[in-house]
Design an enzyme around this catalytic site. Structure first.
Site, PDB file in Angstrom:
ATOM      1  N   LYS A 122      15.754  21.833 -11.315  1.00  0.00           N
ATOM      2  CA  LYS A 122      15.116  20.546 -11.624  1.00  0.00           C
ATOM      3  C   LYS A 122      16.013  19.550 -12.337  1.00  0.00           C
ATOM      4  O   LYS A 122      16.821  19.905 -13.176  1.00  0.00           O
ATOM      5  CB  LYS A 122      13.896  20.797 -12.512  1.00  0.00           C
ATOM      6  CG  LYS A 122      12.809  21.576 -11.811  1.00  0.00           C
ATOM      7  CD  LYS A 122      11.954  20.704 -10.957  1.00  0.00           C
ATOM      8  CE  LYS A 122      10.776  20.253 -11.779  1.00  0.00           C
ATOM      9  NZ  LYS A 122       9.919  19.390 -10.989  1.00  0.00           N
ATOM     10  N   GLU A 133       9.487   8.432 -17.162  1.00  0.00           N
ATOM     11  CA  GLU A 133       8.097   8.852 -17.369  1.00  0.00           C
ATOM     12  C   GLU A 133       7.617   8.531 -18.784  1.00  0.00           C
ATOM     13  O   GLU A 133       6.488   8.091 -18.997  1.00  0.00           O
ATOM     14  CB  GLU A 133       7.955  10.354 -17.102  1.00  0.00           C
ATOM     15  CG  GLU A 133       8.092  10.683 -15.625  1.00  0.00           C
ATOM     16  CD  GLU A 133       8.106  12.181 -15.357  1.00  0.00           C
ATOM     17  OE1 GLU A 133       7.584  12.961 -16.180  1.00  0.00           O
ATOM     18  OE2 GLU A 133       8.661  12.575 -14.327  1.00  0.00           O
ATOM     19  N   HIS A 139       0.837  -1.216   0.000  1.00  0.00           N
ATOM     20  CA  HIS A 139       0.000   0.000   0.000  1.00  0.00           C
ATOM     21  C   HIS A 139       0.864   1.256   0.000  1.00  0.00           C
ATOM     22  O   HIS A 139       0.422   2.304   0.471  1.00  0.00           O
ATOM     23  CB  HIS A 139      -0.942   0.038   1.208  1.00  0.00           C
ATOM     24  CG  HIS A 139      -1.648  -1.255   1.462  1.00  0.00           C
ATOM     25  ND1 HIS A 139      -2.832  -1.583   0.853  1.00  0.00           N
ATOM     26  CD2 HIS A 139      -1.307  -2.320   2.225  1.00  0.00           C
ATOM     27  CE1 HIS A 139      -3.206  -2.790   1.260  1.00  0.00           C
ATOM     28  NE2 HIS A 139      -2.295  -3.263   2.080  1.00  0.00           N
ATOM     29  N   SER A 151      14.541  21.530 -16.516  1.00  0.00           N
ATOM     30  CA  SER A 151      13.333  22.309 -16.781  1.00  0.00           C
ATOM     31  C   SER A 151      13.742  23.612 -17.443  1.00  0.00           C
ATOM     32  O   SER A 151      14.801  24.165 -17.158  1.00  0.00           O
ATOM     33  CB  SER A 151      12.624  22.587 -15.455  1.00  0.00           C
ATOM     34  OG  SER A 151      11.845  23.763 -15.554  1.00  0.00           O
TER      35      SER A 151
END
Ligand code: ARG
Length: 465
Positions: free
Chosen positions: A282, A289, A155, A276
């Protein structure tokens, strides 16, 4: 004029030519189409269905056409519809009437069924090779991290301590099944459909087994209707590919999470991260992804194929031309993802200290405290309750289980003794889980050995065919 133009009085509308044509996406099967035609021509000659000399001229010319295509000397035409008729047309333009004998006893329906099977067989071999390389990367990484402790989750809540090696070997198992699934799917792909004709076979005494042997197929299809209308093998492959993407996507999701500031379990190499355009700080896990995202289009391919084939009456229907873009894109996507994924995990840096720290908070050793009491003869359910109360006490006093004093332990149960601290150390929690399949160092080392044996066998299993 079209190769099939005899019964027509009018030319096809150019919109229809364009609409109907598959050459844009089926030209990638040129090699399989030519090899299939060479085998067919060879057999026609050997069986005396066409003169031997003609068969030889056809085969020689087809080889020349293959060389010319590979040298970039040939442009395919939309008007010739697909790769099959483009090549036949080129053949006829080179050797005239002799070329017109090639299509004896054959239909584009069994021809296309043959070509896709041949094309996908090659792709399956390539995919297996890639998965084997990925498995090697995982085995290598696993060997290095048998002592790297991190929390295992259920979980997404800290559950019990494991090792990075054990975690990586879980993915090894998934990709192992993917390899096995591809091998299995290959079996049903490896059946030769030529001789099915358009749907009802043919009256010529073709030697189907001869063609199968020449093209490296294990068997011939057993029913001509099924031979031309079966695309199960493509659906099976798309399903194997979807499962591979699901595995990659789960792995990517974890790496994305692990590389957040909050987790900081891994750092992706600069070469496998991006920045970024606005936020200078970043470092984004774009590769992971994008792989996660690309699973969507592969699933899409599977859904397209299932939907195209659903409700199609026997035998061939033009709908089936829609099979190619879906399965090709799914194959291409997986082939695009695997190498970059492999490099990404090969170059990432696990942060052992943070993983260890992560395993420390959150009561990952609570089960082991209960197991300690069980070893002192307390029934498990009672031990569970005692430790549950201890956890509550710890939460209220901002402590972890290993920070409790002996007095505090004794207050919870008189069964606790000094040895509890060792018994619930993270190292001990991992080492005690030494059942087959567990995370203990010995056990994982054994799993790695078995994994190596599997990879050694898998390496040549399809390639020797
Ligand atoms: N381009 C077609 C396909 O990909 C080849 C088979 C065409 N057969 C036919 N009867 N129209 O399915």
């Amino acid at each position: 004029m079209k190769l099939w133009g005899g019964r027509f009085e009018k030319a096809t509308d150019h919109l229809v030519d364009d609409f109907n044509s598959s050459i844009r996406f089926d030209q990638r099967m040129y090699r399989q189409d030519i090899l299939g035609s060479i085998a067919h021509a060879n057999m026609l000659g050997a069986c005396g269905i066409i003169p031997k000399e003609d068969s030889e001229i056809i085969q020689k010319t087809l080889k020349e056409i293959l060389a010319d295509i590979e040298a970039g000397k040939i442009e395919f035409e939309i008007d010739a519809e697909d790769i099959h008729m483009n090549i036949e047309k080129i053949l006829i333009s080179r050797i005239g009437d002799i070329g017109k004998k090639l299509h004896t006893g054959r239909s584009r329906n069994d021809q296309v069924a043959l070509d896709i099977r041949m094309y996908l067989k090659d792709e399956v071999i390539g995919l297996c090779d890639m998965l084997v390389s990925l498995e090697e990367v995982l085995l290598n990484l696993s060997e290095k991290h048998r002592d790297t402790i991190l929390p295992g989750y259920t979980h997404l809540q800290k559950a019990q301590p494991i090792t990075l090696s054990h975690h990586l070997m879980a993915y090894f198992q998934m990709f192992k099944r993917d390899i096995e699934r591809l091998h299995d799917c290959y079996k049903r792909m490896n059946v030769m459909p030529l001789g099915s004709g358009a749907l009802a076979g043919t009256t010529y005494p073709l030697d189907r087994n001869m063609v199968a042997a020449q093209l490296g197929f294990d068997e011939i299809t057993q029913n001509s209707l099924d031979g031309v209308s079966d695309r199960d093998f493509a659906i099976e492959l798309a399903s194997c590919l979807s499962i591979i993407m699901m595995h990659l996507s789960r792995f990517c999701e974890e790496l994305i999470l692990w590389s957040t500031h909050e987790f900081s379990f891994v750092e992706m190499d600069d070469a496998y991260s991006t920045g970024s355009s606005i936020m200078p700080q970043k470092k984004n896990p774009d590769v992971a992804e994008l792989i996660r995202g690309k699973s969507g289009r592969v699933y899409g391919g599977l859904m397209s194929l299932l939907t195209v084939m659903k409700s199609l009456p026997l035998a061939y229907n033009k709908d089936m031309q829609e099979d190619k873009e879906a399965i090709f894109d799914a194959v291409d996507t997986v082939k695009l993802c695997l190498p970059v994924f492999m490099k990404m995990i090969e170059t990432m840096k696990p942060n052992k200290a943070n993983m260890y720290k992560g395993a420390q908070g959150g009561f990952a050793n609570a089960t082991d405290v209960a197991d300690y009491l069980v070893k002192k003869r307390l029934p498990f359910r009672q031990a569970h309750e005692v430790v549950g109360k201890m956890v509550l006490y710890c939460i209220n006093t901002h402590k972890s289980l290993d920070e409790l004093t002996m007095n505090e332990y004794k207050d919870c149960s008189p069964l606790f003794e000094e040895d509890v601290y060792k018994a619930i150390s993270l190292e001990q929690c991992v080492e005690d889980r030494n059942l087959p399949g567990g995370p203990a160092k010995e056990t994982v080392s054994h799993a790695i050995e078995i994994g190596k044996q599997f990879i050694a066998q898998a390496k040549y299993k399809l390639n020797t065919k």
